[in-house]
Design a protein around this motif. Structure first.
Motif, PDB file in Angstrom:
ATOM      1  N   HIS A  64       0.776  -1.244   0.000  1.00 22.45           N
ATOM      2  CA  HIS A  64       0.000   0.000   0.000  1.00 22.45           C
ATOM      3  C   HIS A  64       0.806   1.293   0.000  1.00 22.45           C
ATOM      4  O   HIS A  64       0.223   2.354  -0.247  1.00 22.45           O
ATOM      5  CB  HIS A  64      -0.934   0.020   1.219  1.00 22.45           C
ATOM      6  CG  HIS A  64      -1.895  -1.114   1.241  1.00 22.45           C
ATOM      7  ND1 HIS A  64      -2.930  -1.237   0.337  1.00 22.45           N
ATOM      8  CD2 HIS A  64      -1.975  -2.203   2.048  1.00 22.45           C
ATOM      9  CE1 HIS A  64      -3.606  -2.350   0.595  1.00 22.45           C
ATOM     10  NE2 HIS A  64      -3.045  -2.948   1.623  1.00 22.45           N
ATOM     11  N   ARG A  66       3.865   4.230  -0.851  1.00 24.16           N
ATOM     12  CA  ARG A  66       4.413   4.877  -2.040  1.00 24.16           C
ATOM     13  C   ARG A  66       5.927   4.913  -1.889  1.00 24.16           C
ATOM     14  O   ARG A  66       6.460   4.650  -0.828  1.00 24.16           O
ATOM     15  CB  ARG A  66       3.896   6.310  -2.157  1.00 24.16           C
ATOM     16  CG  ARG A  66       2.386   6.369  -2.240  1.00 24.16           C
ATOM     17  CD  ARG A  66       1.914   7.771  -2.450  1.00 24.16           C
ATOM     18  NE  ARG A  66       2.383   8.665  -1.391  1.00 24.16           N
ATOM     19  CZ  ARG A  66       1.791   9.789  -1.059  1.00 24.16           C
ATOM     20  NH1 ARG A  66       0.727  10.168  -1.691  1.00 24.16           N
ATOM     21  NH2 ARG A  66       2.269  10.550  -0.104  1.00 24.16           N
ATOM     22  N   ARG A  67       6.586   5.253  -2.929  1.00 21.60           N
ATOM     23  CA  ARG A  67       8.044   5.364  -3.010  1.00 21.60           C
ATOM     24  C   ARG A  67       8.696   3.989  -2.994  1.00 21.60           C
ATOM     25  O   ARG A  67       8.045   2.961  -2.901  1.00 21.60           O
ATOM     26  CB  ARG A  67       8.603   6.254  -1.916  1.00 21.60           C
ATOM     27  CG  ARG A  67       8.023   7.647  -1.965  1.00 21.60           C
ATOM     28  CD  ARG A  67       9.090   8.681  -1.996  1.00 21.60           C
ATOM     29  NE  ARG A  67       8.495  10.003  -1.949  1.00 21.60           N
ATOM     30  CZ  ARG A  67       8.902  10.949  -1.154  1.00 21.60           C
ATOM     31  NH1 ARG A  67       9.885  10.747  -0.324  1.00 21.60           N
ATOM     32  NH2 ARG A  67       8.308  12.123  -1.203  1.00 21.60           N
ATOM     33  N   GLU A  68      10.010   4.002  -3.062  1.00 22.65           N
ATOM     34  CA  GLU A  68      10.728   2.746  -3.269  1.00 22.65           C
ATOM     35  C   GLU A  68      11.334   2.147  -2.010  1.00 22.65           C
ATOM     36  O   GLU A  68      11.925   1.077  -2.069  1.00 22.65           O
ATOM     37  CB  GLU A  68      11.818   2.946  -4.330  1.00 22.65           C
ATOM     38  CG  GLU A  68      12.850   3.989  -3.986  1.00 22.65           C
ATOM     39  CD  GLU A  68      12.396   5.423  -4.246  1.00 22.65           C
ATOM     40  OE1 GLU A  68      12.983   6.320  -3.636  1.00 22.65           O
ATOM     41  OE2 GLU A  68      11.447   5.652  -5.003  1.00 22.65           O
ATOM     42  N   ASP A  88       6.683   4.284   6.310  1.00 25.88           N
ATOM     43  CA  ASP A  88       6.597   4.409   4.858  1.00 25.88           C
ATOM     44  C   ASP A  88       6.129   5.803   4.489  1.00 25.88           C
ATOM     45  O   ASP A  88       5.836   6.614   5.357  1.00 25.88           O
ATOM     46  CB  ASP A  88       5.702   3.311   4.252  1.00 25.88           C
ATOM     47  CG  ASP A  88       4.255   3.418   4.674  1.00 25.88           C
ATOM     48  OD1 ASP A  88       3.659   4.519   4.543  1.00 25.88           O
ATOM     49  OD2 ASP A  88       3.688   2.402   5.114  1.00 25.88           O
ATOM     50  N   SER A  90       3.420   6.743   2.767  1.00 26.16           N
ATOM     51  CA  SER A  90       2.004   6.913   2.483  1.00 26.16           C
ATOM     52  C   SER A  90       1.294   7.449   3.727  1.00 26.16           C
ATOM     53  O   SER A  90       1.452   6.891   4.813  1.00 26.16           O
ATOM     54  CB  SER A  90       1.367   5.579   2.082  1.00 26.16           C
ATOM     55  OG  SER A  90      -0.038   5.725   2.009  1.00 26.16           O
TER      56      SER A  90
END
Length: 139
Positions: A64, A66-68, A88, A90
């Motif tokens: 769920h 974002r980003r790496e 994370d 998000s």
């Protein structure tokens, strides 16, 4: 691959953390980090539950966020208590699912809730930290 880091905390116990790629294989590295931290603190009895908890939290972040990358953090706020968190990018808070018996997904946070004494989410300016705490029973 980034190396795990340790950092002294106000409790005097180091915290362990590692930045990992937001990929399913990162769950294995997160489990290793949790097991290393718990062994260093003499809290091996929490290793199995801690490994399952971090696996579920990483799995949710992989699905769920974002980003790496994600960050796994293991802290020891008290002598017999640990806090395992995944950070994370998000801002969306996780939602505990209510899966049917035939659903293949949606059980992760229910499992975390069963294994942990308490779990929650801390909003951050650029994302969130989802965490769970486990403690040794005092008999």
């Amino acid at each position: 691959m980034p190396q795990p880091t340790t950092q002294a905390r106000p409790t005097g116990c180091p915290g362990y953390s590692e930045t990992l790629p937001r990929e399913p294989v990162s769950a294995a590295a997160a489990r290793r980090l949790v097991r290393v931290a718990l062994a260093a603190w003499g809290l091996d009895e929490l290793s199995d539950d801690g490994a399952l908890i971090v696996s579920e939290l990483v799995s949710n972040a992989v699905r769920h966020a974002r980003r790496e990358s994600i960050r796994v953090v293991v802290d020891r706020p008290e002598a017999r208590r640990v806090r395992i968190g995944v950070v994370d990018f998000s801002p969306a808070c996780p939602v505990r699912g209510n899966p049917s018996a035939t659903d293949e997904n949606g059980r992760g946070l229910a499992l975390v809730g069963e294994l942990a004494e308490v779990w929650g989410t801390d909003p951050l300016p650029w994302g969130k930290r989802v965490w769970a705490e486990c403690a040794l029973n005092v008999d």
